[in-house]
Design an enzyme around this catalytic site. Structure first.
Site, PDB file in Angstrom:
ATOM      1  N   GLY A  46      42.519  12.401  39.517  1.00 39.26           N
ATOM      2  CA  GLY A  46      41.305  11.891  40.149  1.00 39.26           C
ATOM      3  C   GLY A  46      41.657  11.104  41.392  1.00 39.26           C
ATOM      4  N   GLN A  51      40.361   5.008  48.041  1.00 36.08           N
ATOM      5  CA  GLN A  51      41.821   5.142  47.952  1.00 36.08           C
ATOM      6  C   GLN A  51      42.412   5.794  49.199  1.00 36.08           C
ATOM      7  OE1 GLN A  51      41.662   6.901  43.759  1.00 36.08           O
ATOM      8  NE2 GLN A  51      43.646   5.876  43.757  1.00 36.08           N
ATOM      9  N   CYS A  88      47.612   5.090  38.123  1.00 40.37           N
ATOM     10  CA  CYS A  88      46.744   5.262  39.295  1.00 40.37           C
ATOM     11  C   CYS A  88      47.620   5.620  40.482  1.00 40.37           C
ATOM     12  CB  CYS A  88      46.000   3.949  39.549  1.00 40.37           C
ATOM     13  SG  CYS A  88      44.941   3.968  41.000  1.00 40.37           S
ATOM     14  N   LEU A  89      47.149   6.563  41.298  1.00 39.78           N
ATOM     15  CA  LEU A  89      47.926   6.966  42.477  1.00 39.78           C
ATOM     16  C   LEU A  89      48.109   5.812  43.457  1.00 39.78           C
ATOM     17  CD1 LEU A  89      46.385  10.507  43.171  1.00 39.78           C
ATOM     18  CD2 LEU A  89      48.584   9.972  42.091  1.00 39.78           C
ATOM     19  N   HIS A 130      37.618   5.481  35.291  1.00 40.27           N
ATOM     20  CA  HIS A 130      38.638   4.946  36.204  1.00 40.27           C
ATOM     21  C   HIS A 130      38.202   5.138  37.664  1.00 40.27           C
ATOM     22  CE1 HIS A 130      43.005   4.322  37.408  1.00 40.27           C
ATOM     23  NE2 HIS A 130      42.498   4.888  38.488  1.00 40.27           N
ATOM     24  N   GLU A 131      37.738   6.350  37.986  1.00 34.99           N
ATOM     25  CA  GLU A 131      37.366   6.632  39.380  1.00 34.99           C
ATOM     26  C   GLU A 131      36.109   5.869  39.801  1.00 34.99           C
ATOM     27  OE1 GLU A 131      39.580   7.874  41.174  1.00 34.99           O
ATOM     28  OE2 GLU A 131      40.752   8.613  39.497  1.00 34.99           O
TER      29      GLU A 131
HETATM   30 ZN    ZN Z   1      43.026   4.978  40.502  1.00 33.63          ZN
END
Ligand code: ZN
Length: 162
Positions: A46, A51, A88-89, A130-131
Protein backbone atom coordinates in the site's frame (compact mmCIF):
# COMPACT_ATOMS: atom_id res chain seq x y z
CA UNK A 1 5.81 4.98 -15.77
CA UNK A 2 7.08 7.46 -13.26
CA UNK A 3 8.48 6.78 -9.88
CA UNK A 4 8.16 9.23 -7.03
CA UNK A 5 10.42 9.56 -4.03
CA UNK A 6 9.02 7.98 -0.89
CA UNK A 7 9.22 10.35 2.07
CA UNK A 8 10.65 8.77 5.18
CA UNK A 9 11.13 9.15 8.92
CA UNK A 10 10.69 12.75 10.08
CA UNK A 11 9.55 14.24 6.75
CA UNK A 12 6.76 16.71 7.68
CA UNK A 13 4.46 15.40 4.89
CA UNK A 14 3.97 12.21 6.92
CA UNK A 15 2.41 14.08 9.83
CA UNK A 16 -0.16 16.33 8.14
CA UNK A 17 -3.89 15.93 7.63
CA UNK A 18 -4.55 15.63 3.89
CA UNK A 19 -7.21 17.53 1.95
CA UNK A 20 -9.96 15.86 -0.05
CA UNK A 21 -9.55 15.55 -3.80
CA UNK A 22 -11.86 17.96 -5.60
CA UNK A 23 -10.95 17.44 -9.24
CA UNK A 24 -10.96 14.04 -10.91
CA UNK A 25 -8.62 15.16 -13.66
CA UNK A 26 -5.49 14.10 -15.56
CA UNK A 27 -3.30 15.09 -12.65
CA UNK A 28 -5.14 12.69 -10.33
CA UNK A 29 -4.83 9.96 -12.95
CA UNK A 30 -1.07 10.54 -13.11
CA UNK A 31 -0.74 10.56 -9.33
CA UNK A 32 -2.54 7.23 -9.01
CA UNK A 33 -0.45 5.64 -11.78
CA UNK A 34 2.73 6.86 -10.11
CA UNK A 35 1.58 5.58 -6.70
CA UNK A 36 0.99 2.10 -8.15
CA UNK A 37 4.37 2.12 -9.94
CA UNK A 38 6.24 3.38 -6.89
CA UNK A 39 4.51 0.88 -4.59
CA UNK A 40 5.36 -2.00 -6.91
CA UNK A 41 9.04 -1.12 -7.26
CA UNK A 42 9.30 -0.64 -3.48
CA UNK A 43 7.59 -4.02 -2.99
CA UNK A 44 4.87 -2.58 -0.76
CA UNK A 45 1.24 -3.57 -0.22
CA UNK A 46 0.00 0.00 0.00
CA UNK A 47 1.02 3.60 -0.51
CA UNK A 48 -0.65 6.88 0.39
CA UNK A 49 -0.26 10.18 -1.46
CA UNK A 50 1.38 11.98 1.50
CA UNK A 51 4.14 9.36 1.40
CA UNK A 52 5.20 10.87 -1.94
CA UNK A 53 4.67 14.43 -0.74
CA UNK A 54 1.13 15.01 -2.07
CA UNK A 55 -1.20 16.09 0.75
CA UNK A 56 -4.41 14.75 -0.80
CA UNK A 57 -6.72 11.91 0.29
CA UNK A 58 -5.59 9.20 -2.14
CA UNK A 59 -4.26 5.71 -1.39
CA UNK A 60 -3.45 2.63 -3.42
CA UNK A 61 -3.41 -0.92 -2.07
CA UNK A 62 -2.46 -4.30 -3.42
CA UNK A 63 -2.73 -6.75 -0.56
CA UNK A 64 -2.80 -9.80 -2.82
CA UNK A 65 -6.41 -9.29 -3.89
CA UNK A 66 -5.81 -7.00 -6.85
CA UNK A 67 -5.04 -3.33 -7.33
CA UNK A 68 -7.34 -0.99 -5.41
CA UNK A 69 -7.35 2.81 -5.62
CA UNK A 70 -9.27 4.87 -3.09
CA UNK A 71 -9.87 8.58 -3.45
CA UNK A 72 -11.49 10.38 -0.49
CA UNK A 73 -11.96 7.02 1.29
CA UNK A 74 -14.12 6.51 4.35
CA UNK A 75 -14.38 3.51 6.64
CA UNK A 76 -18.05 2.72 7.16
CA UNK A 77 -17.71 -0.38 9.32
CA UNK A 78 -15.01 -1.78 11.56
CA UNK A 79 -15.27 -4.91 13.67
CA UNK A 80 -13.28 -7.69 15.25
CA UNK A 81 -9.64 -7.71 16.22
CA UNK A 82 -6.50 -8.85 14.47
CA UNK A 83 -3.13 -8.91 16.10
CA UNK A 84 0.18 -8.80 14.30
CA UNK A 85 3.21 -6.92 13.11
CA UNK A 86 3.31 -4.37 10.34
CA UNK A 87 5.84 -2.18 8.61
CA UNK A 88 5.76 0.88 6.35
CA UNK A 89 7.68 1.98 3.27
CA UNK A 90 8.26 5.32 5.00
CA UNK A 91 10.06 3.63 7.90
CA UNK A 92 12.40 1.17 6.23
CA UNK A 93 13.84 -1.61 8.34
CA UNK A 94 11.33 -1.21 11.16
CA UNK A 95 8.24 -3.12 12.25
CA UNK A 96 5.84 -2.94 15.15
CA UNK A 97 2.99 -4.83 16.78
CA UNK A 98 -0.31 -3.10 15.99
CA UNK A 99 -3.82 -4.25 16.85
CA UNK A 100 -6.36 -3.51 14.10
CA UNK A 101 -9.94 -4.33 13.27
CA UNK A 102 -10.18 -7.62 11.40
CA UNK A 103 -13.16 -6.69 9.22
CA UNK A 104 -13.42 -3.31 7.57
CA UNK A 105 -15.85 -1.98 4.99
CA UNK A 106 -14.40 1.01 3.18
CA UNK A 107 -15.84 3.16 0.46
CA UNK A 108 -14.06 5.54 -1.85
CA UNK A 109 -13.90 6.79 -5.38
CA UNK A 110 -11.75 5.68 -8.28
CA UNK A 111 -9.84 8.13 -10.49
CA UNK A 112 -12.93 8.68 -12.63
CA UNK A 113 -15.09 9.59 -9.66
CA UNK A 114 -17.01 6.32 -9.51
CA UNK A 115 -17.84 5.12 -6.02
CA UNK A 116 -16.72 1.65 -4.87
CA UNK A 117 -17.22 -0.30 -1.65
CA UNK A 118 -14.77 -2.96 -0.48
CA UNK A 119 -15.52 -5.54 2.19
CA UNK A 120 -12.06 -6.38 3.56
CA UNK A 121 -10.66 -8.81 6.11
CA UNK A 122 -7.29 -9.87 7.43
CA UNK A 123 -4.25 -8.34 5.73
CA UNK A 124 -6.38 -6.37 3.25
CA UNK A 125 -8.26 -4.81 6.19
CA UNK A 126 -4.98 -4.07 7.95
CA UNK A 127 -3.63 -2.35 4.83
CA UNK A 128 -6.80 -0.24 4.48
CA UNK A 129 -6.52 0.99 8.07
CA UNK A 130 -2.77 1.64 7.78
CA UNK A 131 -3.13 3.64 4.55
CA UNK A 132 -6.14 5.65 5.70
CA UNK A 133 -4.24 6.60 8.87
CA UNK A 134 -1.58 8.15 6.61
CA UNK A 135 -4.23 10.57 5.29
CA UNK A 136 -4.67 11.92 8.81
CA UNK A 137 -0.95 12.18 9.49
CA UNK A 138 -0.96 9.09 11.70
CA UNK A 139 1.98 6.73 11.28
CA UNK A 140 1.74 3.18 12.57
CA UNK A 141 4.69 3.59 14.93
CA UNK A 142 2.54 5.81 17.15
CA UNK A 143 -0.01 2.94 17.41
CA UNK A 144 2.54 0.19 17.99
CA UNK A 145 2.65 -1.43 21.41
CA UNK A 146 4.52 -4.24 23.09
CA UNK A 147 2.95 -7.52 22.01
CA UNK A 148 0.89 -9.03 24.83
CA UNK A 149 2.15 -12.18 26.52
CA UNK A 150 -0.64 -14.41 25.21
CA UNK A 151 0.09 -13.29 21.63
CA UNK A 152 3.75 -14.12 22.04
CA UNK A 153 2.83 -17.48 23.56
CA UNK A 154 0.64 -18.26 20.51
CA UNK A 155 3.46 -17.32 18.14
CA UNK A 156 5.77 -19.60 20.10
CA UNK A 157 3.28 -22.43 19.87
CA UNK A 158 3.04 -21.96 16.09
CA UNK A 159 6.78 -22.04 15.68
CA UNK A 160 7.01 -25.24 17.73
CA UNK A 161 4.29 -26.91 15.75
CA UNK A 162 6.39 -28.93 13.32
ZN1 ZN B 1 2.75 3.31 5.69
Amino acid sequence: MALRTIRTDDDPCLYKVCKPVEKFDARLNELIEDLFDTMKIADGAGLAAPQVGVLRRVVVIDAGEGKVELVNPRIIKKEGLQRGYEGCLSFPGQSGYVERADHVIVEGFDRKGKKHTYDTRGFFARAVQHELDHLDGVVYLTLATEPPADFLAEQQAEENNI
